[in-house]
Design a protein around this motif. Structure first.
Motif, PDB file in Angstrom:
ATOM      1  N   GLY A  38      91.863 -16.741 -19.974  1.00  0.00           N
ATOM      2  CA  GLY A  38      91.727 -17.055 -18.703  1.00  0.00           C
ATOM      3  C   GLY A  38      90.354 -17.682 -17.983  1.00  0.00           C
ATOM      4  O   GLY A  38      90.056 -17.575 -17.046  1.00  0.00           O
ATOM      5  N   HIS A  39      89.653 -17.842 -18.880  1.00  0.00           N
ATOM      6  CA  HIS A  39      88.245 -18.371 -18.841  1.00  0.00           C
ATOM      7  C   HIS A  39      88.218 -19.830 -17.720  1.00  0.00           C
ATOM      8  O   HIS A  39      89.358 -20.730 -17.885  1.00  0.00           O
ATOM      9  CB  HIS A  39      87.408 -18.772 -20.118  1.00  0.00           C
ATOM     10  N   VAL A  40      87.520 -19.956 -16.746  1.00  0.00           N
ATOM     11  CA  VAL A  40      87.455 -20.778 -15.736  1.00  0.00           C
ATOM     12  C   VAL A  40      86.309 -21.787 -16.116  1.00  0.00           C
ATOM     13  O   VAL A  40      84.910 -21.258 -16.194  1.00  0.00           O
ATOM     14  CB  VAL A  40      87.522 -20.473 -14.286  1.00  0.00           C
ATOM     15  N   GLY A  41      86.576 -22.935 -16.414  1.00  0.00           N
ATOM     16  CA  GLY A  41      85.266 -23.858 -16.831  1.00  0.00           C
ATOM     17  C   GLY A  41      85.701 -25.212 -15.773  1.00  0.00           C
ATOM     18  O   GLY A  41      86.695 -25.388 -15.755  1.00  0.00           O
ATOM     19  N   CYS A  42      84.468 -25.986 -16.316  1.00  0.00           N
ATOM     20  CA  CYS A  42      84.546 -27.445 -15.581  1.00  0.00           C
ATOM     21  C   CYS A  42      85.027 -28.456 -16.549  1.00  0.00           C
ATOM     22  O   CYS A  42      84.892 -28.110 -17.653  1.00  0.00           O
ATOM     23  CB  CYS A  42      83.165 -27.716 -15.038  1.00  0.00           C
ATOM     24  N   GLY A  79      85.895 -20.473  -9.520  1.00  0.00           N
ATOM     25  CA  GLY A  79      85.010 -21.623  -9.816  1.00  0.00           C
ATOM     26  C   GLY A  79      84.643 -21.608 -11.196  1.00  0.00           C
ATOM     27  O   GLY A  79      85.114 -20.531 -12.176  1.00  0.00           O
ATOM     28  N   CYS A  80      83.861 -22.356 -11.597  1.00  0.00           N
ATOM     29  CA  CYS A  80      83.683 -22.430 -13.116  1.00  0.00           C
ATOM     30  C   CYS A  80      82.558 -21.411 -13.330  1.00  0.00           C
ATOM     31  O   CYS A  80      81.346 -21.442 -12.834  1.00  0.00           O
ATOM     32  CB  CYS A  80      82.840 -23.823 -13.428  1.00  0.00           C
ATOM     33  N   GLU A  81      82.683 -20.444 -14.268  1.00  0.00           N
ATOM     34  CA  GLU A  81      82.049 -19.353 -14.623  1.00  0.00           C
ATOM     35  C   GLU A  81      80.605 -19.548 -14.759  1.00  0.00           C
ATOM     36  O   GLU A  81      79.761 -18.922 -14.175  1.00  0.00           O
ATOM     37  CB  GLU A  81      83.104 -18.588 -15.730  1.00  0.00           C
ATOM     38  N   GLU A  82      80.356 -20.516 -15.600  1.00  0.00           N
ATOM     39  CA  GLU A  82      78.912 -20.724 -16.225  1.00  0.00           C
ATOM     40  C   GLU A  82      78.376 -21.575 -14.783  1.00  0.00           C
ATOM     41  O   GLU A  82      77.061 -21.256 -14.613  1.00  0.00           O
ATOM     42  CB  GLU A  82      78.873 -21.677 -17.228  1.00  0.00           C
ATOM     43  N   ASP A 112      75.133 -24.836 -10.652  1.00  0.00           N
ATOM     44  CA  ASP A 112      75.485 -26.240 -11.009  1.00  0.00           C
ATOM     45  C   ASP A 112      76.683 -26.577 -10.076  1.00  0.00           C
ATOM     46  O   ASP A 112      77.303 -25.596  -9.811  1.00  0.00           O
ATOM     47  CB  ASP A 112      75.564 -26.410 -12.528  1.00  0.00           C
ATOM     48  N   TRP A 113      77.401 -27.792 -10.449  1.00  0.00           N
ATOM     49  CA  TRP A 113      78.382 -28.273  -9.542  1.00  0.00           C
ATOM     50  C   TRP A 113      79.391 -28.740 -10.654  1.00  0.00           C
ATOM     51  O   TRP A 113      79.093 -28.877 -11.999  1.00  0.00           O
ATOM     52  CB  TRP A 113      77.884 -29.366  -8.729  1.00  0.00           C
ATOM     53  N   TRP A 114      80.617 -28.966 -10.252  1.00  0.00           N
ATOM     54  CA  TRP A 114      81.598 -29.428 -11.263  1.00  0.00           C
ATOM     55  C   TRP A 114      82.652 -30.631 -10.267  1.00  0.00           C
ATOM     56  O   TRP A 114      82.374 -30.424  -9.223  1.00  0.00           O
ATOM     57  CB  TRP A 114      82.442 -28.312 -11.843  1.00  0.00           C
ATOM     58  N   VAL A 115      83.252 -31.271 -11.250  1.00  0.00           N
ATOM     59  CA  VAL A 115      84.248 -32.198 -10.724  1.00  0.00           C
ATOM     60  C   VAL A 115      85.536 -31.554 -10.487  1.00  0.00           C
ATOM     61  O   VAL A 115      86.255 -31.686  -9.404  1.00  0.00           O
ATOM     62  CB  VAL A 115      84.250 -33.364 -11.348  1.00  0.00           C
ATOM     63  N   HIS A 116      86.176 -31.103 -11.595  1.00  0.00           N
ATOM     64  CA  HIS A 116      87.545 -30.239 -11.557  1.00  0.00           C
ATOM     65  C   HIS A 116      87.380 -29.128 -12.367  1.00  0.00           C
ATOM     66  O   HIS A 116      86.529 -29.030 -13.264  1.00  0.00           O
ATOM     67  CB  HIS A 116      88.429 -31.191 -12.156  1.00  0.00           C
ATOM     68  N   PRO A 128      79.315 -32.724 -15.209  1.00  0.00           N
ATOM     69  CA  PRO A 128      77.876 -32.607 -16.036  1.00  0.00           C
ATOM     70  C   PRO A 128      77.679 -31.683 -17.215  1.00  0.00           C
ATOM     71  O   PRO A 128      77.481 -32.000 -18.437  1.00  0.00           O
ATOM     72  CB  PRO A 128      76.706 -32.496 -15.223  1.00  0.00           C
ATOM     73  N   ASN A 129      78.348 -30.502 -17.184  1.00  0.00           N
ATOM     74  CA  ASN A 129      78.223 -29.377 -18.278  1.00  0.00           C
ATOM     75  C   ASN A 129      79.423 -29.331 -19.260  1.00  0.00           C
ATOM     76  O   ASN A 129      79.505 -28.552 -20.194  1.00  0.00           O
ATOM     77  CB  ASN A 129      77.908 -28.118 -17.383  1.00  0.00           C
ATOM     78  N   LYS A 130      80.791 -29.882 -18.638  1.00  0.00           N
ATOM     79  CA  LYS A 130      81.855 -29.767 -19.654  1.00  0.00           C
ATOM     80  C   LYS A 130      82.007 -28.271 -20.103  1.00  0.00           C
ATOM     81  O   LYS A 130      82.429 -28.098 -21.273  1.00  0.00           O
ATOM     82  CB  LYS A 130      81.754 -30.779 -20.898  1.00  0.00           C
ATOM     83  N   HIS A 131      82.069 -27.244 -19.353  1.00  0.00           N
ATOM     84  CA  HIS A 131      82.198 -26.015 -19.907  1.00  0.00           C
ATOM     85  C   HIS A 131      83.572 -25.551 -20.468  1.00  0.00           C
ATOM     86  O   HIS A 131      83.610 -24.628 -21.238  1.00  0.00           O
ATOM     87  CB  HIS A 131      81.787 -24.955 -18.664  1.00  0.00           C
TER      88      HIS A 131
END
Length: 103
Positions: free
Chosen positions: A41-45, A20-23, A29-33, A50-53
């Motif tokens: 390899g970082h996974v972000g949202c 999932g989104c690492e941060e 928190d939650w994410w959309v995609h 909301p956080n645009k990681h």
């Protein structure tokens, strides 16, 4: 919009950093995609989250290429050239990834 990505030589086979989104996983928190950095390899949202990681990771690291990652979708995007990137293959998920459902 650029017609061609000039960063395709940077694409790597990577191991996803999280299920999932690492941060967001760390903060609850939650994410959309999800987006996977095809450089490290970082996974972000995504930018609709909301956080645009994923974008924050690009801005901090300079790693320009992401892959749609939930489920692996097989498409890529270059932040710098603002264009779709053809990927040779999808990156497999580490395991089941939480899906957020709008209420």
């Amino acid at each position: 919009m650029a017609l061609k990505c000039t960063h395709v030589s940077e694409i790597r086979d990577v191991t996803p950093s999280a299920k999932g989104c690492e941060e967001c996983l760390k903060t609850g928190d939650w994410w959309v995609h999800l987006r996977l950095c095809r450089i490290c390899g970082h996974v972000g949202c995504c930018d609709d989250s909301p956080n645009k990681h994923a974008r924050a990771h690009f801005e901090a690291s300079g790693h320009p290429i992401i892959e749609g990652y939930d489920p692996p979708e097989g498409w890529g995007w270059c932040y710098i050239d603002d264009t779709v990137v053809k990927l040779d293959h999808k990156t497999p998920q580490l395991g089941p990834i939480k899906r957020w459902i709008a209420e």
